[in-house]
Motif scaffolding. Structure first.
Motif, short mmCIF file in Angstrom:
data_model
loop_
_atom_site.label_atom_id
_atom_site.label_comp_id
_atom_site.label_asym_id
_atom_site.label_seq_id
_atom_site.Cartn_x
_atom_site.Cartn_y
_atom_site.Cartn_z
N ARG A 108 0.69 -1.34 0.10
CA ARG A 108 0.08 0.27 -0.30
C ARG A 108 0.52 1.20 -0.31
N SER A 109 2.32 0.78 0.87
CA SER A 109 2.56 2.07 0.56
C SER A 109 3.67 2.28 -0.78
N GLY A 110 3.91 1.84 -1.48
CA GLY A 110 4.12 1.24 -2.52
C GLY A 110 6.28 1.93 -2.98
N ASP A 111 6.40 1.82 -1.66
CA ASP A 111 7.78 2.86 -0.90
C ASP A 111 9.22 1.39 -1.38
N PRO A 112 10.26 0.66 -2.16
CA PRO A 112 10.59 -0.33 -2.64
C PRO A 112 11.61 -0.51 -1.47
N VAL A 113 11.84 0.19 -0.48
CA VAL A 113 12.78 0.14 0.31
C VAL A 113 12.01 -0.48 1.82
N VAL A 114 10.59 0.21 1.91
CA VAL A 114 9.94 -1.19 3.08
C VAL A 114 9.13 -2.15 2.23
N LEU A 115 8.98 -1.97 0.89
CA LEU A 115 9.14 -3.97 0.06
C LEU A 115 9.53 -4.94 0.81
N ALA A 116 11.10 -3.99 0.66
CA ALA A 116 12.21 -4.88 0.79
C ALA A 116 12.76 -5.67 1.88
N ALA A 117 12.09 -3.96 3.50
CA ALA A 117 11.82 -4.92 4.31
C ALA A 117 11.44 -5.65 4.89
N ALA A 118 9.60 -5.55 4.17
CA ALA A 118 8.55 -6.31 4.38
C ALA A 118 9.31 -7.97 4.10
N ALA A 119 9.73 -7.97 2.34
CA ALA A 119 10.37 -9.54 2.35
C ALA A 119 11.03 -10.40 3.19
N LEU A 157 20.35 1.40 -2.44
CA LEU A 157 21.37 0.71 -2.91
C LEU A 157 21.75 -0.07 -1.29
N GLU A 158 21.47 0.21 0.24
CA GLU A 158 21.39 -0.59 1.19
C GLU A 158 20.40 -1.57 1.39
N ALA A 159 18.95 -0.48 1.04
CA ALA A 159 17.89 -2.07 1.00
C ALA A 159 17.99 -3.35 0.33
N ALA A 160 19.10 -3.37 -0.85
CA ALA A 160 19.34 -4.01 -1.49
C ALA A 160 20.53 -5.35 -1.51
N GLY A 161 21.07 -5.16 -0.95
CA GLY A 161 22.38 -5.72 -1.07
C GLY A 161 21.24 -6.35 0.48
N PRO A 204 24.46 4.91 11.28
CA PRO A 204 25.19 3.96 11.24
C PRO A 204 24.21 3.09 9.80
N ARG A 205 25.53 2.79 9.34
CA ARG A 205 25.14 2.35 8.10
C ARG A 205 24.87 0.33 8.22
N GLU A 206 24.04 -0.08 7.83
CA GLU A 206 23.53 -1.03 7.86
C GLU A 206 24.58 -1.74 6.84
N LEU A 207 24.31 -1.97 6.13
CA LEU A 207 24.83 -2.46 4.82
C LEU A 207 26.67 -2.12 4.40
#
Length: 316
Positions: A108-119, A157-161, A204-207
């Motif tokens: 519903r948010s349409g945010d790919p970073v949020v989608l990646a976190a949910a995945a 990039l961070e969410a993708a990694g 702080p970066r996670e990736l």
């Protein structure tokens, strides 16, 4: 009634207090600060305090999910956290339910970073219920969506990694070396690309290379390559990992690898580091089982009896 976003309560963590989300009577809104405070509790390993706040957060998330894209982002953040906490507690069923809700809100948010976190949240319960292929597809699609544009942002990039690391670990646990190594290589590529982006101070970066090394311990251990897993452990600088939860995870994975290598004493040393980083991590069901295994193999190790009494017999 005047609304307040977060009421700060002290949490004894050695390094200072961590804010915990709370609402005054009758307050309903879920704000960005509430989700951020809850995330800090998780990162600090303050799982009991997070568990106390979670019912209010979940109730607010259900309302927030219907309040447009921004509300859906906040709701997804709460449900991701709830899923991650359930995984820590060994509760696969609830973890899957919360991850499904996170995915619905993320869409519903349409945010790919949020989608990646949910995945990423969905991957563990999917894998644990025999749906590894579904988990890998979900993570691969999330990563592809993040990198589909002409110029990926640092957040992309961070969410993708991170999605690639989760996929690599998921594949390794299913004993699939080719995709495990492919996803791990993708994560390292994303990490190098991210390093070329300006870093936001105070976040702080996670990736990082350290995060890749941490995952490398578990990936290679599950693939049966103990020597490479231990090489990743030796390369890792736990003090450079961004949170207590990550430092405890590094010590846990190293303990498992050392135990596989026949070094029960070394595994116990790592279990002590788990407790030093985040005491409640040492009391999680999976880590308690690891401690009990060490105790069966080497019951006479100095300090082990007291450690077992604190973390296994009386997990608290």
């Amino acid at each position: 009634m005047k609304r307040r976003s977060v009421l700060v309560a002290g949490v004894a963590l050695g390094a200072g207090a961590v804010p915990v989300p709370a609402w005054a009577a009758g307050e309903r809104a879920l704000l960005v600060g509430d989700v951020a405070a809850a995330r800090r509790l998780f990162a600090a390993g303050a799982y009991a305090r997070l568990g106390e706040a979670l019912p209010l957060l979940l109730a607010a998330a259900a309302r927030s999910a219907e309040q447009g894209p921004a509300g859906a982002v906040r709701a997804a953040g709460v449900w991701v956290l709830a899923s991650q906490l359930a995984v820590k507690q060994g509760r696969t069923g609830p973890a899957g339910v919360f991850a499904e809700r996170a995915g619905a809100a993320a869409r519903r948010s349409g945010d790919p970073v949020v989608l990646a976190a949910a995945a990423r949240a969905a991957a563990t319960p999917l894998r644990r219920t025999g749906r590894t292929d579904e988990a890998l597809l979900l993570l691969a699609e999330a990563r592809a969506h993040l990198l589909a544009g002409a110029r990926a942002t640092a957040a992309d990039l961070e969410a993708a990694g991170l999605a690639a690391l989760t996929a690599a670990y998921t594949a390794a646990q299913a004993h699939r070396p080719a995709p495990a190594r492919d996803f791990a290589a993708q994560a390292e590529e994303d990490t190098l690309r991210l390093a070329r982006h300006p870093h936001t101070p105070g976040r702080p970066r996670e990736l990082t290379a350290g995060q890749c090394a941490l995952y490398g311990i578990g990936i290679h251990r599950h693939l049966g390559d103990i020597d490479t897993a231990l090489a990743h452990a030796r390369r890792l600088r736990p003090d450079r990992l961004p949170t207590a939860e990550r430092r405890a995870r590094a010590a846990t994975d190293t303990a498992r690898t050392l135990l596989d290598a026949g070094d029960a004493a070394g595994a116990f040393t790592q279990l002590r580091l788990v407790e030093a980083a985040a005491p409640l991590e040492a009391r999680r069901p999976a880590v308690r089982a690891l401690t009990a295994h060490v105790a069966r193999l080497r019951p006479g190790l100095p300090g082990l009896g007291d450690f077992v009494a604190r973390t296994v017999v009386s997990p608290g």
